[in-house]
Design an enzyme around this catalytic site. Structure first.
Site, PDB file in Angstrom:
ATOM      1  N   GLY A  43       0.579   1.890 -19.738  1.00 48.29           N
ATOM      2  CA  GLY A  43       1.278   1.390 -18.285  1.00 48.29           C
ATOM      3  C   GLY A  43       2.904   1.286 -18.374  1.00 48.29           C
ATOM      4  O   GLY A  43       3.130   0.252 -18.018  1.00 48.29           O
ATOM      5  N   SER A  44       3.614   2.031 -19.205  1.00 48.60           N
ATOM      6  CA  SER A  44       5.358   1.332 -19.881  1.00 48.60           C
ATOM      7  C   SER A  44       6.089   2.160 -18.380  1.00 48.60           C
ATOM      8  O   SER A  44       7.163   1.093 -17.997  1.00 48.60           O
ATOM      9  CB  SER A  44       5.629   2.421 -20.779  1.00 48.60           C
ATOM     10  N   ASN A  45       5.870   2.480 -17.756  1.00 51.50           N
ATOM     11  CA  ASN A  45       6.241   3.222 -16.458  1.00 51.50           C
ATOM     12  C   ASN A  45       6.627   1.572 -15.286  1.00 51.50           C
ATOM     13  O   ASN A  45       6.979   1.809 -14.967  1.00 51.50           O
ATOM     14  CB  ASN A  45       5.593   4.386 -15.795  1.00 51.50           C
ATOM     15  N   LEU A 121      -5.909   8.414 -14.269  1.00 51.67           N
ATOM     16  CA  LEU A 121      -5.932   9.835 -14.493  1.00 51.67           C
ATOM     17  C   LEU A 121      -7.220  10.481 -14.274  1.00 51.67           C
ATOM     18  O   LEU A 121      -7.748  11.394 -14.428  1.00 51.67           O
ATOM     19  CB  LEU A 121      -6.758   9.601 -16.524  1.00 51.67           C
ATOM     20  N   LEU A 123      -9.217  11.575 -10.306  1.00 50.24           N
ATOM     21  CA  LEU A 123      -8.437  12.292  -8.923  1.00 50.24           C
ATOM     22  C   LEU A 123      -8.475  11.262  -8.223  1.00 50.24           C
ATOM     23  O   LEU A 123      -8.760  10.671  -8.168  1.00 50.24           O
ATOM     24  CB  LEU A 123      -8.776  13.324  -8.737  1.00 50.24           C
ATOM     25  N   ILE A 124      -7.357  11.816  -7.156  1.00 51.63           N
ATOM     26  CA  ILE A 124      -6.783  10.761  -5.779  1.00 51.63           C
ATOM     27  C   ILE A 124      -8.614  10.835  -4.781  1.00 51.63           C
ATOM     28  O   ILE A 124      -7.631  12.120  -4.437  1.00 51.63           O
ATOM     29  CB  ILE A 124      -5.856  10.381  -5.672  1.00 51.63           C
ATOM     30  N   ASN A 138       3.397  10.536  -8.153  1.00 53.55           N
ATOM     31  CA  ASN A 138       3.219  10.681  -9.365  1.00 53.55           C
ATOM     32  C   ASN A 138       4.119  11.533 -10.417  1.00 53.55           C
ATOM     33  O   ASN A 138       4.616  11.682  -9.755  1.00 53.55           O
ATOM     34  CB  ASN A 138       1.264  11.954  -9.590  1.00 53.55           C
ATOM     35  N   HIS A 140       4.567  13.339 -14.021  1.00 55.59           N
ATOM     36  CA  HIS A 140       3.794  14.248 -14.733  1.00 55.59           C
ATOM     37  C   HIS A 140       5.204  14.158 -16.193  1.00 55.59           C
ATOM     38  O   HIS A 140       6.319  14.781 -15.589  1.00 55.59           O
ATOM     39  CB  HIS A 140       3.836  15.563 -13.853  1.00 55.59           C
ATOM     40  N   ASP A 181      -1.503  18.005  -9.425  1.00 57.00           N
ATOM     41  CA  ASP A 181      -0.167  18.199 -10.364  1.00 57.00           C
ATOM     42  C   ASP A 181       0.201  19.376  -8.759  1.00 57.00           C
ATOM     43  O   ASP A 181       1.251  20.096  -9.713  1.00 57.00           O
ATOM     44  CB  ASP A 181       0.203  18.569 -11.765  1.00 57.00           C
TER      45      ASP A 181
END
Ligand code: GRF
Length: 246
Positions: A43-45, A121, A123-124, A138, A140, A181
């Protein structure tokens, strides 16, 4: 005084007719946004976005963290900061996880405006995409549409970039649709691939830029600076010069 009609800016909660007066040239007051961040790992972002919210460079707050791994670093950090953590989806490993319908209800309960996927990771589900049109993003770690899609995650992306001989890589932020993506590209940053790069070295260089790019894009979102070109391509209006888009 002349008014210039521009493109339209939409999100799940409002439709802003983006008319700017050339004389005044200033934005009207913009509501502070409520953000949900989804993570599966360190979770660095997420941390850099949350930090930017706290420091004031983003006109919003992370009000809830969603994860499929309750013990991941991102979830730990959220708990330490007093941010509620929601488990999604329900799996064998995480039997306490929510169903898609319940997740939508919970996010509505938190009055979430935007959903930011940051290393999530799974799928939504369609239920969420329908409930939050044009409001899920998202990041990527490659220049999409190259090196994206099912199976392209983590070091696999960077290994594939190096093996291809591509001289440039970098993060992409895109809208989320029902596949991996493939949603509309909103922002990218170019990062060089060096001759002797390992996947880890390239990943670290890209990640540094991810942190900056995701904060910049979140700031734009929270100031209603996303606009849609007639052909459906989303653009970001520059804060300094409202005539410019990137
Ligand atoms: C990032 O490289 C992002 O592009 C990808 O997953 C990674 C998450 O890293 N989707 P972190 O958990 O934010 O450190």
């Amino acid at each position: 005084m002349r008014s210039v009609r521009r493109l339209e800016c939409t999100n799940s909660v409002e439709k802003v007719s983006n008319v700017v007066s050339e004389k005044e040239g200033s934005q009207s007051w913009v509501k502070r946004k409520r953000l949900a961040v989804f993570v599966s790992g360190g979770g660095s972002n997420f941390r850099s976005i949350n930090q930017a919210c706290i420091e004031g460079s983003v006109n919003g707050d992370v009000v809830v963290l969603v994860t499929n791994k309750h013990a991941c670093g991102g979830a730990q950090y959220a708990s330490d900061k007093g941010i509620p953590v929601i488990l999604f989806p329900k799996t064998k490993d995480e039997p306490g996880g929510l169903s898609s319908d319940d997740l939508v209800k919970v996010l509505r309960g938190f009055e979430v405006d935007f959903i930011l996927l940051a290393g999530y990771l799974k799928l939504i589900p369609l239920e969420l995409i329908r409930a939050y049109p044009r409001s899920i993003f998202n990041i990527h770690p490659s220049l999409l549409p190259a090196f994206g899609g099912k199976g392209y995650y983590g070091m696999k992306v960077h290994k594939a970039v190096i093996a291809s001989g591509a001289r440039y890589s970098g993060p992409t932020i895109h809208f989320v649709d029902e596949q991996y993506d493939t949603g509309r590209i909103l922002a990218q940053k170019v990062v060089p691939v060096l001759a002797n790069d390992t996947a880890e070295e390239l990943a670290a260089r890209v990640l540094q830029e991810e942190h900056k790019l995701y904060v910049e894009v979140t700031a734009a979102l929270c100031e209603d600076r996303i606009v849609w070109r007639e052909d459906g391509v989303p653009l970001i209006r520059s804060k300094e010069n409202p005539e410019e888009y990137y």
